[in-house]
Design a protein around this motif. Structure first.
Motif, mmCIF file in Angstrom:
data_model
loop_
_atom_site.group_PDB
_atom_site.id
_atom_site.type_symbol
_atom_site.label_atom_id
_atom_site.label_comp_id
_atom_site.label_asym_id
_atom_site.label_seq_id
_atom_site.Cartn_x
_atom_site.Cartn_y
_atom_site.Cartn_z
ATOM 1 N N TYR A 1 25.429 48.310 46.805
ATOM 2 C CA TYR A 1 25.316 49.619 47.437
ATOM 3 C C TYR A 1 23.924 50.205 47.210
ATOM 4 O O TYR A 1 23.344 50.057 46.137
ATOM 5 C CB TYR A 1 26.341 50.601 46.853
ATOM 6 C CG TYR A 1 27.757 50.139 46.947
ATOM 7 C CD1 TYR A 1 28.531 50.420 48.073
ATOM 8 C CD2 TYR A 1 28.345 49.427 45.913
ATOM 9 C CE1 TYR A 1 29.844 50.001 48.159
ATOM 10 C CE2 TYR A 1 29.664 49.000 45.986
ATOM 11 C CZ TYR A 1 30.407 49.290 47.109
ATOM 12 O OH TYR A 1 31.710 48.868 47.184
ATOM 13 N N CYS A 2 23.447 50.909 48.214
ATOM 14 C CA CYS A 2 22.178 51.633 48.126
ATOM 15 C C CYS A 2 22.484 53.115 48.331
ATOM 16 O O CYS A 2 23.160 53.484 49.287
ATOM 17 C CB CYS A 2 21.208 51.145 49.195
ATOM 18 S SG CYS A 2 19.634 52.036 49.193
ATOM 19 N N THR B 1 24.943 53.202 51.647
ATOM 20 C CA THR B 1 25.075 52.001 52.469
ATOM 21 C C THR B 1 25.566 50.887 51.564
ATOM 22 O O THR B 1 25.056 50.708 50.461
ATOM 23 C CB THR B 1 23.715 51.610 53.082
ATOM 24 O OG1 THR B 1 23.203 52.719 53.807
ATOM 25 C CG2 THR B 1 23.853 50.404 54.005
ATOM 26 N N GLY B 2 26.578 50.162 52.017
ATOM 27 C CA GLY B 2 27.126 49.085 51.197
ATOM 28 C C GLY B 2 27.316 47.816 51.983
ATOM 29 O O GLY B 2 27.439 47.843 53.204
ATOM 30 N N PRO C 1 17.531 53.412 44.758
ATOM 31 C CA PRO C 1 18.740 53.416 43.928
ATOM 32 C C PRO C 1 19.758 52.378 44.414
ATOM 33 O O PRO C 1 20.348 52.518 45.476
ATOM 34 C CB PRO C 1 19.281 54.837 44.082
ATOM 35 C CG PRO C 1 18.111 55.656 44.519
ATOM 36 C CD PRO C 1 17.281 54.726 45.363
ATOM 37 N N MET C 2 19.949 51.329 43.619
ATOM 38 C CA MET C 2 20.851 50.230 43.971
ATOM 39 C C MET C 2 21.845 50.003 42.841
ATOM 40 O O MET C 2 21.518 50.174 41.666
ATOM 41 C CB MET C 2 20.072 48.932 44.197
ATOM 42 C CG MET C 2 19.068 48.977 45.330
ATOM 43 S SD MET C 2 19.807 48.971 46.972
ATOM 44 C CE MET C 2 20.577 47.389 47.027
ATOM 45 N N VAL C 3 23.039 49.569 43.241
ATOM 46 C CA VAL C 3 24.082 49.282 42.263
ATOM 47 C C VAL C 3 24.926 48.108 42.748
ATOM 48 O O VAL C 3 25.198 47.980 43.942
ATOM 49 C CB VAL C 3 24.958 50.540 42.000
ATOM 50 C CG1 VAL C 3 25.631 51.016 43.260
ATOM 51 C CG2 VAL C 3 25.972 50.299 40.899
ATOM 52 N N PHE D 1 18.821 54.369 40.426
ATOM 53 C CA PHE D 1 20.219 54.771 40.609
ATOM 54 C C PHE D 1 20.664 55.660 39.452
ATOM 55 O O PHE D 1 21.241 56.730 39.663
ATOM 56 C CB PHE D 1 21.126 53.540 40.722
ATOM 57 C CG PHE D 1 22.578 53.887 40.858
ATOM 58 C CD1 PHE D 1 23.107 54.237 42.090
ATOM 59 C CD2 PHE D 1 23.421 53.880 39.756
ATOM 60 C CE1 PHE D 1 24.454 54.573 42.219
ATOM 61 C CE2 PHE D 1 24.764 54.215 39.874
ATOM 62 C CZ PHE D 1 25.274 54.569 41.112
ATOM 63 N N ALA D 2 20.424 55.226 38.229
ATOM 64 C CA ALA D 2 20.813 56.008 37.050
ATOM 65 C C ALA D 2 20.146 57.383 37.072
ATOM 66 O O ALA D 2 20.793 58.404 36.819
ATOM 67 C CB ALA D 2 20.457 55.248 35.779
#
Length: 194
Positions: A120-121, A105-106, A27-29, A43-44
């Protein structure tokens, strides 16, 4: 004067593979000023949304309370500058209102404005949310998270810009709430949440 040449495979210094955010399995954003600009399907799915429903939204919709969103922002603003990585553990909320523990984590890409461009993860933690947690204050969550990372009272005080005595007081209250006799038991309670 050096002549301008197009970058080719032989002149390009960085030949490492490049991946799109959407190709990554975790999940990444990507966000600017805490507004979701792009996210991948994992992520969603973590939050129970469709990707298009998250793009353009504030991270605030993923927190149980707006005070959690504000408190986390203050903490990250202190520790994310300088293109550094930072992480914490916090309770997040799905579209249906389910609360869950998550490690975030960012990494900031802009030295002087850590939220201008950041990646961010998010990783869901296998730690249940119980009634004791819901009665803790935001500051207590914050201190408990830092204790679980093995930080001393002095380190926590410096990180949160509090006096050491204030941190000791919060920690003593947390031990009373959780029935812990020492820091090891407090950390165990935090991890097990049984």
């Amino acid at each position: 004067m050096a002549e301008d040449r197009p970058i080719t495979e032989t002149t390009r210094k960085d030949t490492s593979p490049r991946f799109s955010l959407h190709e990554l399995p975790v999940p990444m954003v990507y966000a600017t000023h805490r507004i979701i600009r792009d996210c991948n399907a994992p992520f969603a799915e973590l939050f129970g949304y469709r990707q298009p429903d998250l793009v353009g939204q504030s991270f605030a919709i993923l927190y149980p309370k707006i005070s959690d969103f504000i408190r986390t922002g203050k903490m990250w603003r202190e520790h994310l500058p300088g293109s550094r990585s930072y992480y914490d553990e916090r309770i997040m909320m799905t579209l249906t209102g389910q609360r869950f523990w998550c490690q975030v984590t960012g990494r900031s890409f802009q030295h002087d404005d850590p939220f201008a461009h950041a990646l961010y993860c998010f990783q869901r933690l296998n730690r249940p949310v119980n009634a004791h947690q819901l009665s803790l204050t935001g500051r207590q969550y914050q201190i408990l998270t830092l204790v679980s990372q093995g930080k001393t009272n002095g380190e926590i005080a410096a990180e949160l810009k509090l006096s050491r005595r204030t941190v000791e007081s919060h920690r003593a209250r947390l031990m009373k709430i959780t029935g812990s006799m020492n820091s090891a038991q407090l950390m165990s309670w935090f991890v097990q949440q049984s």
